[in-house]
Enzyme design. Structure first.
Site, PDB file in Angstrom:
ATOM      1  N   CYS A 142      -5.090  -7.171   6.069  1.00 19.67           N
ATOM      2  CA  CYS A 142      -6.499  -6.462   5.587  1.00 19.67           C
ATOM      3  C   CYS A 142      -7.396  -7.619   6.415  1.00 19.67           C
ATOM      4  CB  CYS A 142      -6.968  -6.293   4.260  1.00 19.67           C
ATOM      5  SG  CYS A 142      -8.685  -6.004   4.203  1.00 19.67           S
ATOM      6  N   CYS A 157     -10.974  -8.411   4.578  1.00 23.38           N
ATOM      7  CA  CYS A 157     -11.042  -9.014   3.285  1.00 23.38           C
ATOM      8  C   CYS A 157      -9.531  -9.030   2.745  1.00 23.38           C
ATOM      9  CB  CYS A 157     -12.048  -8.320   2.241  1.00 23.38           C
ATOM     10  SG  CYS A 157     -11.622  -6.619   1.925  1.00 23.38           S
ATOM     11  N   SER A 158      -9.267  -8.607   2.014  1.00 21.83           N
ATOM     12  CA  SER A 158      -7.890  -8.956   1.009  1.00 21.83           C
ATOM     13  C   SER A 158      -7.219  -7.530   0.499  1.00 21.83           C
ATOM     14  CB  SER A 158      -8.017  -9.741   0.049  1.00 21.83           C
ATOM     15  OG  SER A 158      -9.143  -9.254  -0.802  1.00 21.83           O
ATOM     16  N   CYS A 159      -7.572  -6.387   1.050  1.00 21.01           N
ATOM     17  CA  CYS A 159      -6.967  -5.227   0.208  1.00 21.01           C
ATOM     18  C   CYS A 159      -5.449  -5.057   0.369  1.00 21.01           C
ATOM     19  CB  CYS A 159      -7.709  -3.783   1.308  1.00 21.01           C
ATOM     20  SG  CYS A 159      -9.444  -3.863   1.093  1.00 21.01           S
TER      21      CYS A 159
END
Lengths: 202, 103, 117
Positions: free
Chosen positions: A105, A108-110
């Site tokens: 991702c 961000c941090s999905c």
């Protein structure tokens, strides 16, 4: 106020800021701290990569399940009881002799929480997010995965609300192993694509 | 926005640092901040898109120098004040009083 | 809205909050179409990363209809439903001669992120 921790170090500024917000929202009736206790407990003990390993092991042993998993990831994963936050819309991608999948991702941090739990720090880190799309083979090498150039590397950037789980290849020499035994070979990284499933012991 | 968060393809970020047997939360406050995402979301204080955009609006140096859950904490401090749920003065006073009580 | 209680936590965790929308929206593209990502540079929220903008890829799957994050970040609610497609970009299209051999990126793009190429 009594210290509620067993150590003597003063709380950090960040801890104090977090405490201030939680206290203020609680005083205003906008937050029940017991709900946060329940959430922390849930994600510390019930949600993690063991869930995803169960999904993979089922797919390795049940070809009908595997077909459903690749067709409708969300539905097939829910059959095993895993669903919800950050796994509402799941896509499962299969590693083969010809294709290796890697999930990232960049924005961000999905990450698919119901099957893998909360992401490790490295997944959320700048080096991984930056490099995974421009140099996936280099990233894989850093993780100890060396792929021949004949193998296509597909990087999945989870920029929208789909969440991705890699179905790793079943290791050789695992014929006759039970689903539980197979699940023990499925690492978190093999379901992100930065690793492979483990070879059986012996 | 063309922010620091949009990292795909950037170079010279260094090696990928991994931690064996990483705990879910390294500090107690991280778990509290994690949980506050749910409580604030349930209250309707933000949706996931507003949440992400509030992180993107952090200064680039601060973004890179702070940890993941500090980004989340930054969201609450920003959005709850912007939406009038809390005031900055309230937050500052509470931090001061907690610090005093802890001394 | 009621304040989240411990009793509500298991239900919320298990149900989540999908951004999929039950809206009748015609897709603007179909599987197999070649598309170019728009060169947009808004100051507001977007989920179209810079490294994809202006690049050409091929639609491999239609995921269905989802809220558009660029709009939802402003409205505060699920807004502007549109189709999301899995789009494949070859490594060489994204990174030129510096691309890894035999590599590609799959990314999910909304109708408003792409034009016919």
């Amino acid at each position: 106020m009594a210290h509620d921790h067993g150590h003597n170090a003063p709380p950090s500024d960040t801890a104090m800021r977090a405490k201030a917000l939680e206290t203020l929202l609680t005083e205003k009736g906008l937050l029940d701290p017991a709900a946060i206790d329940a959430l922390v407990e849930t994600y510390e003990t019930r949600v993690g990569p063991r869930n995803g390993a169960r999904v993979v092991a089922r797919a390795w042993t049940d070809s009908d399940y595997k077909a459903r998993l690749l067709e409708d990831g969300t539905g097939a994963i829910a059959e095993l009881g895993f669903s919800g936050v950050q796994g509402e819309d799941m896509v499962v991608v299969e590693n083969t002799d010809d294709v290796h999948n890697l999930v990232t991702c960049t924005l961000c941090s999905c990450y698919p929480w119901p099957t893998l739990g909360l992401p490790p720090i490295w997944f959320k880190s700048a080096p991984y997010r930056a490099r995974s799309v421009i140099d996936p083979r280099g990233v894989l090498r850093e993780f100890g995965v060396e792929l021949s150039e004949d193998v296509e590397v597909r990087v999945w950037d989870s920029n929208a609300e789909l969440r991705y789980l890699v179905l790793p290849q079943r290791p050789a020499g695992t014929e006759g192993m039970s689903e539980d035994e197979l699940a023990g070979l499925v690492t978190r990284d093999s379901m992100i694509g930065t690793g492979l499933a483990q070879a059986p012991a012996g | 926005m063309n922010g620091i968060h949009d990292m795909g393809g950037m170079q010279c970020m260094g090696p990928i640092v991994r931690e064996e047997n990483e705990p879910r939360f390294h500090e107690e406050w991280e778990g509290r901040v994690f949980g506050m995402f749910f409580t604030n979301f349930a209250e309707g204080h933000f949706n996931v898109d507003m949440f992400r955009h509030a992180i993107e609006r952090m200064g680039p140096a601060e973004y890179l120098e702070t940890s993941y859950y500090e980004h989340w904490l930054h969201v609450y401090e920003t959005v709850l004040v912007e939406r009038g749920i809390l005031t900055q003065a309230e937050i500052d006073e509470k931090i001061a009083s907690l610090r005093q009580a802890g001394d | 809205m009621p304040t989240l209680t411990p009793e509500m936590v298991p239900g919320l965790v298990a149900a989540g909050a999908s951004c999929r929308m039950d809206a009748e929206v015609a897709p603007k593209f179909k599987v197999g179409d070649t598309v170019r990502a728009r060169d947009i540079n808004p100051l507001s929220h977007t989920r179209l990363p810079r490294y994809i903008r202006g690049r050409t890829g091929r639609i491999v799957h239609d995921h269905g209809v989802f809220a558009f994050p660029d709009t939802s970040a402003e409205s505060g609610t699920h807004s502007d439903p549109q189709h999301v497609y899995s789009v494949r970009f070859e490594g060489s299209e994204l990174w030129g001669s510096h691309a890894n051999a035999n590599s590609c990126v799959y990314i999910d793009l909304f109708d408003d992120y792409i034009d016919p190429a």
